[in-house]
Design an enzyme around this catalytic site. Sequence first.
Site, PDB file in Angstrom:
ATOM      1  N   ASP A  23       5.987 -10.406   5.573  1.00  0.00           N
ATOM      2  CA  ASP A  23       5.602  -9.194   4.851  1.00  0.00           C
ATOM      3  C   ASP A  23       5.864  -9.332   3.349  1.00  0.00           C
ATOM      4  OD1 ASP A  23       4.562  -6.677   4.600  1.00  0.00           O
ATOM      5  OD2 ASP A  23       6.308  -5.621   5.365  1.00  0.00           O
ATOM      6  N   HIS A 216       9.557   0.682   2.949  1.00  0.00           N
ATOM      7  CA  HIS A 216       9.111   0.205   1.644  1.00  0.00           C
ATOM      8  C   HIS A 216       9.660   1.151   0.586  1.00  0.00           C
ATOM      9  CE1 HIS A 216       5.918  -2.893   2.690  1.00  0.00           C
ATOM     10  NE2 HIS A 216       6.312  -2.448   3.866  1.00  0.00           N
ATOM     11  N   CYS A 247       1.177  -4.541   1.865  1.00  0.00           N
ATOM     12  CA  CYS A 247       0.117  -4.812   2.829  1.00  0.00           C
ATOM     13  C   CYS A 247      -1.229  -4.941   2.115  1.00  0.00           C
ATOM     14  CB  CYS A 247       0.047  -3.695   3.871  1.00  0.00           C
ATOM     15  SG  CYS A 247      -1.286  -3.904   5.073  1.00  0.00           S
ATOM     16  N   ASN A 256       8.864  -4.150   0.025  1.00  0.00           N
ATOM     17  CA  ASN A 256       9.857  -3.713   1.001  1.00  0.00           C
ATOM     18  C   ASN A 256      11.179  -3.415   0.288  1.00  0.00           C
ATOM     19  OD1 ASN A 256       8.692  -4.702   3.907  1.00  0.00           O
ATOM     20  ND2 ASN A 256       8.119  -6.127   2.302  1.00  0.00           N
TER      21      ASN A 256
END
Length: 307
Positions: A23, A216, A247, A256
């Site tokens: 991620d 996040h 994303c 994040n």
Amino acid sequence: MTVDDRGPEGAEHVEIVEVGPRDGLQNEARTLSVEDRIALIDRAVSAGVRRIEAVSFVNPKRVPQMAGAEEIMAGVKRAPEVSHIGLVLNRRGLDRAVAAGVSEVNVAVPATDGFCVRNQGCTVQEMLDVLTDIDTALAGTGVPLSVTVSTAFGCPFDGEVPPEQVVEVVRRVADTGAVEIALADTIGVGVPRQVTDLVARVGEVAGDRRLRCHFHNTRNTGYANALAAVDGGVRVLDSSLGGFGGCPFAPAATGNIATEDLLYMLHRSGLHTGVSMSDAAALGAWMGERLDKRPPAYLGRAGGFPA
């Protein structure tokens, strides 16, 4: 290194799932080499991380930053106590993940059709059907399944997400063999009271599955949300070294919560993680050098306390 660099010994434990290699990198303009991603994973393990989202078995044409998953799994150092997690979104991804020898499979099931269609090309109901197929295929392999319910706190396309809608998805997930269910604030819109409410609601339908949270810091509420989750009984949290992440299919979704900043908050709150705060800060800076951008994390700038 201070005495609390990994959290107070003997204190209550909170598990960190490091998501930086997946991620954290999937939305970056610069793609790290397979060798750098292997080094990132191995260094995170050396810092004390015991679960790490190492790779994503998605179509590299859609997410080129995640290409080379098999090579990475073949190159990382293995240890019995370390779980290398592979994200899969369909049966083909599952077959690749199992063949590559992942320790754990994670499947993302959005709470909203708007995000599910744009991110995964199907509706929530269709993704739940895919999950059932994956669950069946994993039976007997010994590879555990975890499921992340994305857009659980808000959706970039459908807007507000009723908590009842999230609870229903969790209830359906709890019908599978998943051992853990994560609630993800994919675009960083959640606030602590919302976290408290949703964790309590899903806890009633999740059965004996572990609950995990993924936040996040898009609107600067990520760390407050993490502490609210811990106060609500959650003992597994996702974070990304350096605070990188986002994303590709969620507009304005920024990084994040940073692993090093989360560790500072948890350790100073009297909780143990087993992950070295100083090593995490150094590794966040290392990522920044390779991505050619300053890490969003703050610990690497300010340092720990006491010095």
